[in-house]
Write a protein that holds these residues in place. Sequence first.
Motif, mmCIF file in Angstrom:
data_model
loop_
_atom_site.group_PDB
_atom_site.id
_atom_site.type_symbol
_atom_site.label_atom_id
_atom_site.label_comp_id
_atom_site.label_asym_id
_atom_site.label_seq_id
_atom_site.Cartn_x
_atom_site.Cartn_y
_atom_site.Cartn_z
ATOM 1 N N CYS A 515 0.533 -1.470 0.169
ATOM 2 C CA CYS A 515 0.059 0.231 0.050
ATOM 3 C C CYS A 515 1.087 0.873 0.084
ATOM 4 C CB CYS A 515 -0.857 -0.353 0.805
ATOM 5 S SG CYS A 515 -2.013 1.651 1.327
ATOM 6 N N ALA A 516 0.711 2.308 -0.932
ATOM 7 C CA ALA A 516 1.592 3.267 -1.060
ATOM 8 C C ALA A 516 1.564 4.224 -0.171
ATOM 9 C CB ALA A 516 1.309 3.990 -2.621
ATOM 10 N N ALA A 517 0.189 4.438 0.229
ATOM 11 C CA ALA A 517 -0.425 5.982 1.714
ATOM 12 C C ALA A 517 0.456 4.882 2.029
ATOM 13 C CB ALA A 517 -1.978 4.923 1.352
ATOM 14 N N ASN A 518 0.220 3.941 3.415
ATOM 15 C CA ASN A 518 1.147 3.237 4.437
ATOM 16 C C ASN A 518 2.532 3.917 3.859
ATOM 17 O OD1 ASN A 518 -0.877 2.429 5.563
ATOM 18 N ND2 ASN A 518 -0.366 0.109 4.557
ATOM 19 N N VAL A 537 5.725 10.254 -5.883
ATOM 20 C CA VAL A 537 5.488 10.475 -7.909
ATOM 21 C C VAL A 537 5.505 8.672 -8.331
ATOM 22 C CG1 VAL A 537 7.128 11.559 -9.901
ATOM 23 C CG2 VAL A 537 6.686 12.652 -7.599
ATOM 24 N N ASP A 538 6.416 8.025 -7.629
ATOM 25 C CA ASP A 538 6.285 6.737 -8.526
ATOM 26 C C ASP A 538 5.060 6.229 -8.106
ATOM 27 O OD1 ASP A 538 8.788 7.954 -9.376
ATOM 28 O OD2 ASP A 538 9.583 6.477 -7.693
ATOM 29 N N SER A 539 4.081 6.466 -7.246
ATOM 30 C CA SER A 539 2.635 5.418 -7.113
ATOM 31 C C SER A 539 2.118 6.440 -7.325
ATOM 32 C CB SER A 539 2.018 5.624 -5.630
ATOM 33 O OG SER A 539 1.616 7.134 -5.408
ATOM 34 N N GLY A 540 2.072 7.826 -8.676
ATOM 35 C CA GLY A 540 1.309 8.745 -8.984
ATOM 36 C C GLY A 540 0.348 8.455 -9.051
ATOM 37 N N ASP A 541 0.191 8.902 -6.918
ATOM 38 C CA ASP A 541 -1.468 9.202 -6.946
ATOM 39 C C ASP A 541 -1.046 10.721 -6.256
ATOM 40 O OD1 ASP A 541 -3.244 9.525 -4.006
ATOM 41 O OD2 ASP A 541 -3.795 7.421 -3.775
ATOM 42 N N PRO A 542 -2.311 11.512 -6.567
ATOM 43 C CA PRO A 542 -1.832 13.658 -6.772
ATOM 44 C C PRO A 542 -1.810 13.124 -5.559
ATOM 45 C CG PRO A 542 -3.755 12.964 -7.573
ATOM 46 C CD PRO A 542 -3.410 11.266 -7.293
#
Length: 875
Positions: A515-518, A537-542
Amino acid sequence: IHVHTSDGTDLVQFEVRPHNTTSDASIIYMSWCAQIDELIVVLNNGEVHFFTAKGEESSDPICLNDEIAVCSGMVNGVALVSCQTVYIIYREDGAYSESRVDLPEGIYGILCCAAVPEANSSSGYNEVLVCPDVETGAESQRILHKATFGRKSSIDLVDVSEFMPRAERIHRLAVASTTSRISMVVDDGSDSFKLFAGDLDFNYCHQVCDMLTDTPPAQLFWVGEETISYLFLHSQYDESTNFDSSMYCYPYPGDDHSDVPPQSNSLILAGVDCVMDVPKDAYVAQEVDGIRIISSDTFVLVQAASQEVLSVFRDQSSTASLLMQAYDMYAQEQRGSVETIRKLVDTPSMELAEAVDAVVEAAGFEMDSEAQKRLLRIASFGRSFCQSYLCDNFVNMSRRLRVIHNLRPAGIIITLQQLIAIEKDWLIPRLTALRQYSLAFQVTQLLNLPTTQLVDEWAKTLIRESTQGDTEIANRILEQFRRCETRISLDEVASFARENDREELALLLIKDEPCAANQIRMLLDMSRYSEALQWAVDSGDPDLIFCSMRKLLDESREKAFLEVSVHESANHMLAIYMDASEIADPEGDYLRRSYLQQHPQSQVYAALVHCLEQIASNKESSKMAPSTSSNALLQIAKVDNIRIAKNLAVTALESSAASSNSNTINSGLSLDRLNQIGGNLNFGITSNANANIPKMLDAHCRLIETQTNLTSMTNSNKFIDASVAETVTLCFRYGKTSEGDSLSKQFQLSEKMSMWCKLRGLIAGENWSGVDALGSSKKSVIGFEAFVFELLEVNRAAHAAKFVPKCTPIERRMDLYMLCEDFAGACEDCIRNKEFELLSEVQSRAKTHPQRAQCEAAIKKMEGGGGKDKGFSLF
């Protein structure tokens, strides 16, 4: 308190410290909360303590401030009774809660109680049966109370006078583990106690035996569902009597024995058993399918066999017995084995399948591994003659038996039914408490249990106790996590590593977090802002990019601009953030001024945005008083503002090209802003059109001027804010065909788009001759079906039917004829193309008499040789 395994291994020792130190407190009761595998300890002063299997306090104690007389265990807690109140402590929504109900006045003592779980009670709620100590000669209906803990708790008297008219006190109560049955030791004023049994609602109750003693048993309990047992201890009698501890077992009399007088001294004598070799200090714990007899030096497990299991060995006429006989004869190569196997083959499939299941169940009852293997071989032998047998039961039994044997070296001795009762809820937590991680992994694989909790607990223990380096520990943990069928979050384990001052280990673990958020949250907590921004940036989540960027700005202020500019998406978001910053915020205003100093072209961009916003504002103000003059003024204002915007855009592009660190216009950031505002003007800008912005603004001015002229010519406000395609369509609607053709060429509309605009405009203007002229060619870029459906939309079915013959193929034409309800045209088309089958299908779809008549005439003509060559026509 000492916690042991079943083989006597001492696991942990811990102390219970009372909160109330003013009184002499002692432990009067202990039980396990089966729901989460926690030990509940009750003190005589009303304190209830909760411990894990490791001896750690799991919850704050509950203090009842009452002197507890008796207790009884529940599935999810414990029931406690004092002379004034009945309490239950139960676990709900992750915490322990208390509920209570007051007993009637006049009770000076409590002899016993028994908790009835929700699953077995008729009310569907937790119930507690309470037997008070009443005066001699009291009425029998006062000797038993039932407390119900529902939405509204209550206490009720239970009238047992119908079954026990001479009963004065109930000294012992026992509730069966899995059924709604109860047994009681009753004092009826005679020289001996009596044993009664019945259902929990007391619809029936019968005397089981006369105990022939004036001393009540130390314990009363059930062995399985069909056997009632009680225990007398050596310590209950004088040493001079030389009385050994003894256990007596009686079969349950059944649910209906109305033909037997309830006063009978002994209802059932057959099957009565007396076990004399019971340890002197024995204590009996009731299980779902038997009992455990525990003493200071022995542990005995007594299991109740079901009738199905007994029939395998005792009933020689059963199919299961025949199966066992056939296997034994076959294994010993006896002569009669073939004949026995033939009998087995001739057995009905369903009956043979039931026999195989009975043998499998018998294997689950056995405790000896060799006996289990033999029975499973017999079951496998029987499966080969039963094609319809499903192997699920056999496979599950094999897996569970393997688990039972694997648990024994760890000191966990359980039966099959006990394993089934605990395998989903707390078998794995119990193994982790015993630090049997390898065994726990084997159990999860055999029983297909989730591994999340196990892997987390194992990883935390490894982090806490291992002396290996961070890299070695991380590799071991990640290897184990990757073996799991589903991806498990490493967030909690990484957090635990940080709490234990192993930050590098936490960083190694969080890199593999799914999970990128974690990941970002952990990096921000570790003050690694640059890495957090890179990973975001790598995750692409704004959202993650913005959060990381804000943290970096808060930490590094204007120095963060250079780091952010490395990442295109983050730089894009930074410009938006700076554009939206409020001057009222001193910090935000400071950052914004610093940003504009480093990006001078952004000031030009801001002015461009202001011009476009002014256009939108003028449009909104014109809505307040719509008129031809106000619309004309609005159009003039639009053109003026767009020309200003064009000049600013040219300046911004030149500034962007000249500046070495320019990122605003070329980053695509300003284009999003322009699109947001330009959308109100039907004007869009894409990221691939940076250099074309001035040209696009020029084109938009020309469109607005044309729309203004058309509004004056047609006296219609529909041209205001219309797109190019909409404007062309309106031209054909109002008969301005030359203007429409000129706009199509000027704005380079595709041939298809132009044709659609013409068709829809002519139909909207009801120019039917123009529609015919447009569709007069042999081919159309939008297809002639478009003509049909557009005309049908305005209820011009007859007109639409004219274009059906130009559609292909013929099968599609038939569907279109039906939509136009042109059966005559459909019949003529079928005859021209000699499609007799299609003509029959058309006839089947005819609904009215004229339609059917047309189809019948066409069929007769076709059968008579009519057709295209003879110029046939229905009219």
